[in-house]
Design a protein around this motif. Structure first.
Motif, PDB file in Angstrom:
ATOM      1  N   HIS A 166       0.835  -1.195   0.000  1.00 28.06           N
ATOM      2  CA  HIS A 166       0.000   0.000   0.000  1.00 28.06           C
ATOM      3  C   HIS A 166       0.872   1.248   0.000  1.00 28.06           C
ATOM      4  O   HIS A 166       0.625   2.207  -0.741  1.00 28.06           O
ATOM      5  N   SER A 167       1.926   1.227   0.822  1.00 31.13           N
ATOM      6  CA  SER A 167       2.845   2.349   0.916  1.00 31.13           C
ATOM      7  C   SER A 167       3.546   2.613  -0.408  1.00 31.13           C
ATOM      8  O   SER A 167       3.702   3.764  -0.833  1.00 31.13           O
ATOM      9  N   HIS A 168       3.968   1.561  -1.074  1.00 27.13           N
ATOM     10  CA  HIS A 168       4.652   1.709  -2.368  1.00 27.13           C
ATOM     11  C   HIS A 168       3.720   2.286  -3.424  1.00 27.13           C
ATOM     12  O   HIS A 168       4.116   3.170  -4.200  1.00 27.13           O
ATOM     13  N   ARG A 169       2.501   1.800  -3.450  1.00 26.24           N
ATOM     14  CA  ARG A 169       1.538   2.314  -4.436  1.00 26.24           C
ATOM     15  C   ARG A 169       1.242   3.790  -4.191  1.00 26.24           C
ATOM     16  O   ARG A 169       1.114   4.567  -5.142  1.00 26.24           O
ATOM     17  N   LEU A 170       1.169   4.173  -2.919  1.00 20.21           N
ATOM     18  CA  LEU A 170       0.931   5.573  -2.593  1.00 20.21           C
ATOM     19  C   LEU A 170       2.120   6.428  -3.007  1.00 20.21           C
ATOM     20  O   LEU A 170       1.944   7.552  -3.494  1.00 20.21           O
ATOM     21  N   LEU A 171       3.322   5.902  -2.853  1.00 25.70           N
ATOM     22  CA  LEU A 171       4.510   6.630  -3.304  1.00 25.70           C
ATOM     23  C   LEU A 171       4.476   6.820  -4.812  1.00 25.70           C
ATOM     24  O   LEU A 171       4.722   7.928  -5.315  1.00 25.70           O
ATOM     25  N   GLU A 172       4.188   5.762  -5.540  1.00 25.60           N
ATOM     26  CA  GLU A 172       4.156   5.851  -7.000  1.00 25.60           C
ATOM     27  C   GLU A 172       3.135   6.892  -7.456  1.00 25.60           C
ATOM     28  O   GLU A 172       3.412   7.689  -8.364  1.00 25.60           O
ATOM     29  N   GLN A 173       1.969   6.886  -6.834  1.00 32.67           N
ATOM     30  CA  GLN A 173       0.915   7.833  -7.206  1.00 32.67           C
ATOM     31  C   GLN A 173       1.342   9.264  -6.888  1.00 32.67           C
ATOM     32  O   GLN A 173       1.185  10.167  -7.720  1.00 32.67           O
ATOM     33  N   THR A 174       1.890   9.476  -5.688  1.00 33.80           N
ATOM     34  CA  THR A 174       2.313  10.811  -5.272  1.00 33.80           C
ATOM     35  C   THR A 174       3.439  11.319  -6.155  1.00 33.80           C
ATOM     36  O   THR A 174       3.422  12.480  -6.593  1.00 33.80           O
ATOM     37  N   LEU A 175       4.416  10.478  -6.416  1.00 35.15           N
ATOM     38  CA  LEU A 175       5.556  10.871  -7.239  1.00 35.15           C
ATOM     39  C   LEU A 175       5.103  11.216  -8.660  1.00 35.15           C
ATOM     40  O   LEU A 175       5.559  12.213  -9.243  1.00 35.15           O
ATOM     41  N   ALA A 176       4.205  10.423  -9.220  1.00 34.91           N
ATOM     42  CA  ALA A 176       3.712  10.681 -10.574  1.00 34.91           C
ATOM     43  C   ALA A 176       2.948  12.001 -10.637  1.00 34.91           C
ATOM     44  O   ALA A 176       3.132  12.796 -11.571  1.00 34.91           O
ATOM     45  N   ASP A 177       2.107  12.253  -9.642  1.00 35.05           N
ATOM     46  CA  ASP A 177       1.328  13.499  -9.616  1.00 35.05           C
ATOM     47  C   ASP A 177       2.242  14.715  -9.513  1.00 35.05           C
ATOM     48  O   ASP A 177       2.053  15.714 -10.226  1.00 35.05           O
ATOM     49  N   LEU A 178       3.230  14.648  -8.626  1.00 34.83           N
ATOM     50  CA  LEU A 178       4.121  15.788  -8.426  1.00 34.83           C
ATOM     51  C   LEU A 178       5.101  15.944  -9.585  1.00 34.83           C
ATOM     52  O   LEU A 178       5.523  17.066  -9.899  1.00 34.83           O
ATOM     53  N   TRP A 179       5.470  14.846 -10.221  1.00 30.76           N
ATOM     54  CA  TRP A 179       6.370  14.918 -11.383  1.00 30.76           C
ATOM     55  C   TRP A 179       5.719  15.709 -12.510  1.00 30.76           C
ATOM     56  O   TRP A 179       6.374  16.484 -13.196  1.00 30.76           O
ATOM     57  N   ASP A 180       4.428  15.546 -12.676  1.00 35.06           N
ATOM     58  CA  ASP A 180       3.701  16.278 -13.724  1.00 35.06           C
ATOM     59  C   ASP A 180       3.640  17.775 -13.430  1.00 35.06           C
ATOM     60  O   ASP A 180       3.458  18.579 -14.349  1.00 35.06           O
TER      61      ASP A 180
END
Length: 338
Positions: A166-180
């Motif tokens: 769950h933590s990893h998926r949240l990281l991926e989502q957060t990183l992708a959103d902020l990268w954009d």
């Protein structure tokens, strides 16, 4: 007529027992295991003296065949009836716990934090970095930095893998959103490099207002072809060999994480991060500073030139050091001593 009357009385007694409060005067916990039948549950409740007879649970099961007890730990409250108990067990609303995975901590620290809870099934402890990375289907061999610092809820018996997934998926989502939403003039080849930078920022300062400035200093160094020369990367590379005091010998270590020797970013993140550190890495602040030194109070003095930096070092780390000053936070010393 007599038989009918007796049945009516019996039915009334059963109804009374099913709808009367169980024998409990304070909150308690009850566990439903896989394969538990209504009678087995009733037997355990009867042994605890919460209900009069195990058969009462079987009666409820006959009255409500659609109710199926779900595995879990349940909070039983005073005033609940047998019908309430079966409805609760059927709902699956078991007790929820929480575990906080802090910013700036390593995966080993996260695993130790979960193990200390005592009710999380540990499945990753003892595995190599490569094995853990494979379990999470990562594109890298070192899983460090792949988990989002946050507070997570779980049920008794949940695994460390499920929580970290769950933590990893949240990281991926957060990183992708902020990268954009990132500043477009950054020296990163990809989002992973930004995550590496975020981990350095996370370890360098605990003062939220400083994160964007620390980010700008390191980005400016990268752009000018300077070494990052950041202590936390060296400490991470030393691992358990770090004793709490960074020496000149340590700064000459051949580790790929030694940013005093090697140019550019270290090969992987050195810690797990929160949203603020990622935001700082992707949207740095404005400063011409190329250097900073810890004041010893959790903040830093920033300098534009090496000469000014040397004066700051003399001021804060030689002549005016507090008696309780440490070169790195106490938590880092303890973490690396594990």
């Amino acid at each position: 007529m007599l038989a009918a009357s007796l049945l009516a009385v019996l039915a009334g007694v059963v109804y009374y027992l099913l709808t009367s409060p169980i024998n409990l005067d304070k909150e308690a916990r009850f566990y439903i295991q896989s394969g538990d039948t209504s009678y087995k549950i009733g037997h355990e409740l009867s042994e605890k003296n919460w209900i009069l007879d195990p058969m009462l649970m079987r009666v409820v099961a006959r009255l409500h065949p659609e109710w199926v007890p779900k595995v879990g730990e349940y909070a039983i409250m005073p005033g609940m009836t047998i019908l309430d108990l079966m409805a609760l067990f059927d709902s699956g609303r078991s007790v929820v716990y929480s575990v906080t995975l802090l910013e700036g901590k390593t995966l080993d620290y996260y695993l130790a934090t979960m193990a200390a809870k005592g009710n999380i099934k540990m499945t990753l402890k003892g595995l190599t970095n490569e094995q853990i990375a494979k379990r999470f289907a990562l594109d890298v061999s070192n899983p460090e930095g792949q988990f989002f610092a946050n507070t997570y809820q779980y049920h008794e018996g949940d695994t460390d893998f499920s929580i970290l997934q769950h933590s990893h998926r949240l990281l991926e989502q957060t990183l992708a959103d902020l990268w954009d939403k990132r500043d477009k003039n950054l020296p990163y080849k990809n989002a992973y490099e930004a995550l590496v930078m975020a981990s350095i920022i996370e370890k360098e300062t605990g003062a939220p207002i400083e994160r964007p400035l620390i980010s700008r200093v390191f980005i400016s160094r990268l752009e000018k072809g300077m070494r990052l020369q950041t202590d936390p990367t060296v400490i991470y590379g030393l691992g358990k060999n770090f004793n709490g005091n960074l020496t000149r010998k340590d700064l000459r270590s051949a580790s790929p994480y030694n940013t005093y020797l090697h140019f550019g970013l270290p090969p992987t993140p050195i810690a797990n991060v929160g949203k603020e550190a990622i935001e700082a890495a992707l949207n740095p602040g404005e400063t011409k500073a190329l250097y900073f030194v810890a004041k010893g109070d959790g903040t830093h003095a920033f300098s534009n030139t090496l000469q000014a930096h040397n004066r700051a070092v003399a001021k804060y780390q030689k002549y005016h050091r507090r008696s309780d000053y440490k070169s790195i936070p106490e938590s880092t010393v303890k973490e690396n001593a594990q």
